[in-house]
Each structure stands twice: as structure tokens, then as C-alpha cells.
Design a protein around this motif. Structure first.
Motif, PDB file in Angstrom:
ATOM      1  N   GLN A 149       6.213  -4.292 -36.729  1.00 26.26           N
ATOM      2  CA  GLN A 149       5.098  -3.367 -36.887  1.00 26.26           C
ATOM      3  C   GLN A 149       5.514  -2.071 -37.562  1.00 26.26           C
ATOM      4  O   GLN A 149       4.668  -1.381 -38.134  1.00 26.26           O
ATOM      5  N   ASP A 152       6.542  -2.469 -43.593  1.00 31.13           N
ATOM      6  CA  ASP A 152       5.543  -3.240 -44.313  1.00 31.13           C
ATOM      7  C   ASP A 152       6.186  -4.495 -44.898  1.00 31.13           C
ATOM      8  O   ASP A 152       7.352  -4.796 -44.628  1.00 31.13           O
ATOM      9  N   GLN A 175      -3.393  -1.166 -37.168  1.00 32.29           N
ATOM     10  CA  GLN A 175      -3.302  -2.261 -38.134  1.00 32.29           C
ATOM     11  C   GLN A 175      -4.471  -2.151 -39.102  1.00 32.29           C
ATOM     12  O   GLN A 175      -5.600  -2.537 -38.788  1.00 32.29           O
ATOM     13  N   ARG A 177      -6.245  -3.192 -42.455  1.00 34.50           N
ATOM     14  CA  ARG A 177      -6.330  -4.259 -43.448  1.00 34.50           C
ATOM     15  C   ARG A 177      -7.357  -3.957 -44.538  1.00 34.50           C
ATOM     16  O   ARG A 177      -7.660  -4.815 -45.341  1.00 34.50           O
ATOM     17  N   LEU A 223      -2.653  -8.594 -42.808  1.00 37.68           N
ATOM     18  CA  LEU A 223      -2.149  -7.270 -43.148  1.00 37.68           C
ATOM     19  C   LEU A 223      -1.181  -7.325 -44.322  1.00 37.68           C
ATOM     20  O   LEU A 223      -1.187  -6.437 -45.188  1.00 37.68           O
TER      21      LEU A 223
END
Length: 403
Positions: A149, A152, A175, A177, A223
Motif C-alpha cells: 500500500q 505504487d 485507495q 482509482r 488501482l
């Protein structure tokens, strides 16, 4: 040479130069014909080899020049200027140097043999010159590409909060997206154009275009695809000569969107639990197995006709569980706890017996029980003074009580 059979009711037509291996006899009611055998169909399996990644730019044209001065202090660790930035990269009016073409540029690299490898940032931007010699992946992220987390998909560290302009790598606290796309040249089919260009980087969940403001919000299903698309489409163009401005989107204040996001998180958690548990156990809980449902109805009745225990009672675990399966593994622990509690009670009773009973204070007295006990224990000798004798009559000296 094939043999010719002379029969009165049979006509035979044989070629003069025919071998027995290539001919077959077919007998009908009045004639016998020779036909060629049927050809066997051979199924060929063509295995295509995975191609190597292509170099997107010529290595001879790549120059390692220091970045232009945009600040007051040069950070040698990040190879960039910091402090007093003169321009914002998100507001740049310069078109990108290249664009990634997934159909032509993707392929295997050195990173394919290493699990957990990150994706190439320069490949996403369309300017990687290493090709198959690159140490990062040259392909699109898939649903099974999951990263920690705090980083990236390119391996860059995230921060605790977003930048003021919502640019950069992003934050690990949420998170996100959804990508904000600005500077769009509005046309009649702008929604179709945005969907076509951004669908190249992964499956899209939702697209919202505000034509009156020239902006769009693109939400990806995963993601990693959103992170890849943000770098791939930065400073690119759609159909005109515009230069897109891509940033991370702010949280959607719409209550329906918030409920939809909460529902998606719950579904992800449920899917993770399904993968961790055995398939037959999941089918029994969800009621998809009819035999398990019948068995559950009988077992959860516990001998009571028409009764079916709820899930929190039937699947409870612990020493006091109603289901015998739920008590498995807890009997010994429960007995040990009972033994410890009994031993503690015995020790407390022994301590109470060993302690002397408390002395109560006498009612109506001015001294406490401890003071009285101290006075009783003290031995004080007091000299008594004899009382003087008084004469009461002549008969007192005789020691007689009579007259």
C-alpha cells in the motif's frame, strides 16, 4: 496390379496402373466401384513464442542531462530541484515526448523472471530505450498484480497525504482509482473519445464527462491500472492539439458514490475471505449446496422440532458453544481455567482464615479497639495509699459483728 473379378451381374472398373494401397472396394447392389480413401485431418498446434519488448526510442538519442533548474536547492537523492519551484509540472504546456503503444511495445524483459517486479515508468511514458534489457516490466498491469500500500505500481514511495494540487505519486491513506482529466477539447462525441483513449490502459468502471467545463473523471477497476494510466496519458492529446492535465481526483461528495465505494470494499473483503476458506465451507455458509443446507437444518435443530439455530449460534466457537464442533479444542483450555479459578479461591479462603478477626470498637467508648488493646498490654504499677482507720465504738476492736 489389382485383380479383376468376373461375375455375370457385376461390372468392375479398375484403372490400369493402380496400387492396392491407394484403392478401396465399394460394393453396391449391381456394381463394385473403387474409390480413394478419405484424407485424415491433422490438427496443428501452433505455439507462439512470447516476443521481447521493443525499445521505444533510439538509445543513441538518449542524453543524460541534468534537469532544468526550477528551484533553489538540488536534491541529489531524487535528482530534482526543490524549494521555490517556478512552475508546476501539472500545469505544463509542453507535449509529452512519446506515447506508449501496448500492441507494439509490450513484451518480456529481465523482470519477467522475478516475482513482485515493478512496472517501467519510462515504458508507460513511451520513452524507454532498454527494451528487453530493462529491469522492469513492459506490459499492462493485471488483476493479480498487487503491490504494497505504501508504493505504487512503479515502485515509487507514496505519502501520507496528497499534494495541494493532487498531483504526484499519491497517498497511501486512501485507495484512489479515479483520475481527473482536464483541458479537454469538447466535441459531440467527447465521451466516446475519452472512453476509447483511456480504455487502452485497463478495464474502466465508470466515466463521467462534464462538457461544459471540459473535464472528465475516469474510474478504473484496479488501482494499478489507474496509476499506469495517469503516467501514460499525462501531457498527451486525444483527438485535437490539447495537452491533457491529469491529477488524482478528490473524494466524491455524492452519498451514492460513497455507498458504492463502501459496498465495493465489502465485496473485496468477502472475496478475500472466500479464497482463504475451503470451497465446501463457503458453499455451506452461503447456502449454495442443497445437501449441506438440508444437513444444516437437521444439525442446527438440536433435537427440537421446527427449530433452526441462527448462524451466530450454530457457528459459534468457544467452551460454551452449543454446537459440539464449536467446542473442539476448547475443552482442555476450559478445564485448565476452571482449575486455576478453584485454586485462586482456595488461596483466598486460606488467607482469610489466617488473618485474626478484626476487633470491634466498644459501643459508647471514646477509645478505639487498638488503643484499648495497647492499654491492656501495658503493665503500670501504681502505689496504693492505705486509708486511715477510724474508731466507731468499743466493740470494733474485737472483730465481732454482734452487739
Amino acid at each position: 496390379m489389382a485383380e479383376v473379378v468376373n461375375r455375370p451381374d457385376t461390372a468392375v472398373n479398375l484403372p490400369e496402373m493402380a496400387s492396392e494401397d491407394n484403392l478401396a472396394l465399394t460394393t453396391t447392389k449391381n456394381t463394385t466401384e473403387v474409390t480413394a480413401p478419405a484424407e485424415k485431418k491433422v490438427k496443428k498446434i501452433i505455439r507462439r513464442k512470447k516476443r521481447p519488448a521493443r525499445a521505444q526510442v533510439d538509445p543513441a538519442t538518449v542524453k543524460s542531462e541534468p534537469p532544468a533548474q526550477t528551484g533553489t536547492t538540488f536534491n541529489i537523492w531524487y535528482n530534482k530541484w526543490a524549494g521555490g519551484d517556478k512552475e508546476d509540472s501539472a500545469m505544463s504546456q509542453t507535449h509529452a515526448k512519446g506515447r506508449c503503444n501496448i500492441a507494439l511495445d509490450s513484451g518480456y524483459t529481465k523482470a519477467d523472471g522475478h516475482p513482485g517486479a515493478f512496472f517501467c515508468l519510462y515504458f508507460a511514458r513511451g520513452v524507454c530505450h532498454k527494451g528487453q534489457d530493462c529491469d522492469y516490466l513492459h506490459r499492462l498491469p493485471g488483476p493479480y498484480d498487487i503491490f504494497p500500500q505504501n508504493v505504487d505500481c512503479f515502485g515509487r514511495d507514496k505519502f501520507s497525504d496528497y499534494r495541494d494540487d493532487m498531483g504526484g505519486v499519491g497517498s497511501f491513506s486512501r485507495q484512489n482509482r479515479t483520475i481527473y482529466v482536464g483541458r479537454i477539447h469538447v466535441s459531440d462525441d467527447i465521451e466516446e473519445i475519452v472512453a476509447r483513449h483511456f480504455a487502452e490502459w485497463g478495464p474502466i468502471e465508470r466515466i463521467r464527462v462534464l462538457s461544459n467545463r471540459g473535464i472528465a473523471f475516469v474510474t478504473y477497476r484496479d488501482l494499478a491500472n489507474a496509476e499506469f494510466a495517469k503516467e501514460a496519458m499525462a501531457w498527451q492529446s486525444l483527438e485535437g492539439n490539447e495537452i491533457l492535465n491529469l491529477r488524482w481526483s478528490l473524494p466524491d461528495p455524492n452519498p451514492m458514490a460513497q455507498k458504492r465505494e463502501a459496498r465495493r470494499i465489502e465485496e473485496q473483503a468477502a472475496e478475500a475471505i472466500r479464497k482463504a476458506l475451503p470451497a465446501e465451507f463457503v458453499a455451506e455458509i452461503e447456502g449454495k449446496d442443497p445437501e449441506a443446507r438440508k444437513r444444516r437444518k437437521i444439525e442446527s435443530g438440536y433435537g427440537l422440532e421446527g427449530y433452526e439455530a441462527p448462524d451466530e449460534v450454530h457457528f459459534a466457537r468457544g467452551p460454551n458453544a452449543v454446537n459440539p464442533r464449536g467446542r473442539e479444542g476448547f475443552e482442555l483450555e476450559h478445564e485448565q481455567r476452571l482449575m486455576l479459578e478453584a485454586a485462586e479461591q482456595e488461596m483466598m479462603q486460606e488467607q482469610q482464615y489466617d488473618q485474626p478477626p478484626p476487633q470491634q470498637q466498644q459501643q459508647g467508648g471514646i477509645f478505639s479497639s487498638s488503643t484499648l488493646a495497647a492499654l491492656q498490654g501495658a503493665q503500670v504499677a501504681v502505689a496504693s495509699t492505705p486509708a486511715p482507720k477510724t474508731s466507731t465504738g468499743p466493740l470494733v476492736a474485737y472483730d465481732s459483728d454482734s452487739d
